[in-house]
Motif scaffolding. Structure first.
Motif, short mmCIF file in Angstrom:
data_model
loop_
_atom_site.label_atom_id
_atom_site.label_comp_id
_atom_site.label_asym_id
_atom_site.label_seq_id
_atom_site.Cartn_x
_atom_site.Cartn_y
_atom_site.Cartn_z
N THR A 1 28.96 48.96 38.51
CA THR A 1 28.04 49.88 39.21
C THR A 1 26.58 49.57 38.87
O THR A 1 25.68 50.25 39.34
N LYS B 1 22.99 48.07 39.05
CA LYS B 1 22.17 47.60 40.15
C LYS B 1 21.12 46.59 39.70
O LYS B 1 20.23 46.22 40.47
N MET C 1 26.56 51.03 47.09
CA MET C 1 25.47 50.92 46.11
C MET C 1 24.85 49.53 45.98
O MET C 1 23.96 49.33 45.15
#
Length: 291
Positions: free
Chosen positions: A114, A116, A161
């Motif tokens: 997850t 970024k 995402m």
């Protein structure tokens, strides 16, 4: 190639300073070593050129024993590892061998993250590129393998995402899976799967209203259009298709893309009852799509 050490960027390393009393040129042994390194660097750079890749692979395989630093060269050269995996994944003679070895599974942890940050985004994009090379060939055996490995949730995570580019590649992969009959049946087999895909697509449409991306919107619309080929999914889309796809929000974005405009028109035609999906039928309640 900004992160590649100087000697990996295709330029020969500087010659060592001559020892006292020696001639001005490098020692014969060092000169030969420098020549080998320059040759290896050039071949590694050629791996990323589709026109030169086959010959570069052949030469590297012949000479890998004399290139002692070949592994670091390959590892630190931007795009090289991805190019090699994509090459193997897309070739008809090695594609199934690639799947049978379950090599795609080694890439999945990069899709599951997850984070970024840029390094993780590069890993995510590189991994998606390999999966994209697999699905690009329209092979049902490939689609069946990927569905068994839970590729859909991993792509949906990226679609939620990732960067615009990784979202685009992940959506392309979902699109190619849907275009295969096995993939369409799989996603439409249960309400849970259908709405997992549908909700992510809908959220992406909303976000594109603020930050338009024609190439991403194109793949989203194609996914929706393919879903409308399934009667139960088409009936469900009557209540969950985003209004922004109906009210002209993206008219300007699609002004120069006639193919995607036609897809959108066909999608709206299908969902309003004129296509294969038709109007909702008894037993086709969107919330009762389980088999």
């Amino acid at each position: 190639m900004a992160n590649i050490p100087h000697s990996f960027a295709g330029a020969s390393p500087p010659s060592p300073s001559p020892m006292a009393g020696s001639s001005s040129g490098p020692a014969p042994g060092q000169a030969a070593k420098d020549k080998k390194m320059a040759s290896a660097e050039q071949l590694v750079l050629e791996l990323c050129d589709p026109e030169l890749r086959e010959n570069a692979l052949l030469e590297l395989s012949k000479k890998r024993e004399i290139f002692q630093d070949l592994a670091p060269l390959l590892w630190h050269s931007f795009g090289t590892i991805a190019a090699l995996l994509q090459c193997v994944a897309s070739h008809p003679e090695t594609r199934i061998l690639f799947l049978n070895a379950h090599i795609p599974l080694y890439l999945y942890p990069f899709l599951n993250t997850t984070s970024k940050t840029r390094p993780f985004e590069y890993l995510r994009l590189t991994s998606l590129g390999v999966i994209g090379a697999l699905v690009k060939v329209d092979d049902t055996e490939v689609i069946s393998f990927l569905l068994q490995t839970e590729i859909i949730p991993l792509c949906l995570r990226t679609m939620e995402m990732g960067s615009e580019l990784s979202k685009t590649v992940a959506t392309f992969i979902v699109q190619k899976i849907l275009l295969d009959d096995v993939g369409l049946r799989y996603i439409c087999a249960t309400a849970e799967r259908f709405f997992a895909v549908g909700s992510v697509l809908a959220n992406m449409v909303v976000s594109l209203a603020d930050q338009p991306s024609t190439r991403l919107l194109k793949h989203i619309i194609r996914c929706y259009l393919r879903l409308s080929d399934n009667p139960r999914a088409c009936a469900a889309l009557q209540s969950c298709l985003p209004d922004m796809l109906k009210d002209g929000t993206f008219n300007n974005c699609l002004r120069d893309d006639p193919a995607t405009r036609r897809w959108l028109q066909q999608l709206l035609h299908n969902v309003t009852g004129g296509g294969m999906g038709g109007a909702p039928q008894p037993g086709m309640d969107p919330m009762n799509m389980g088999m």
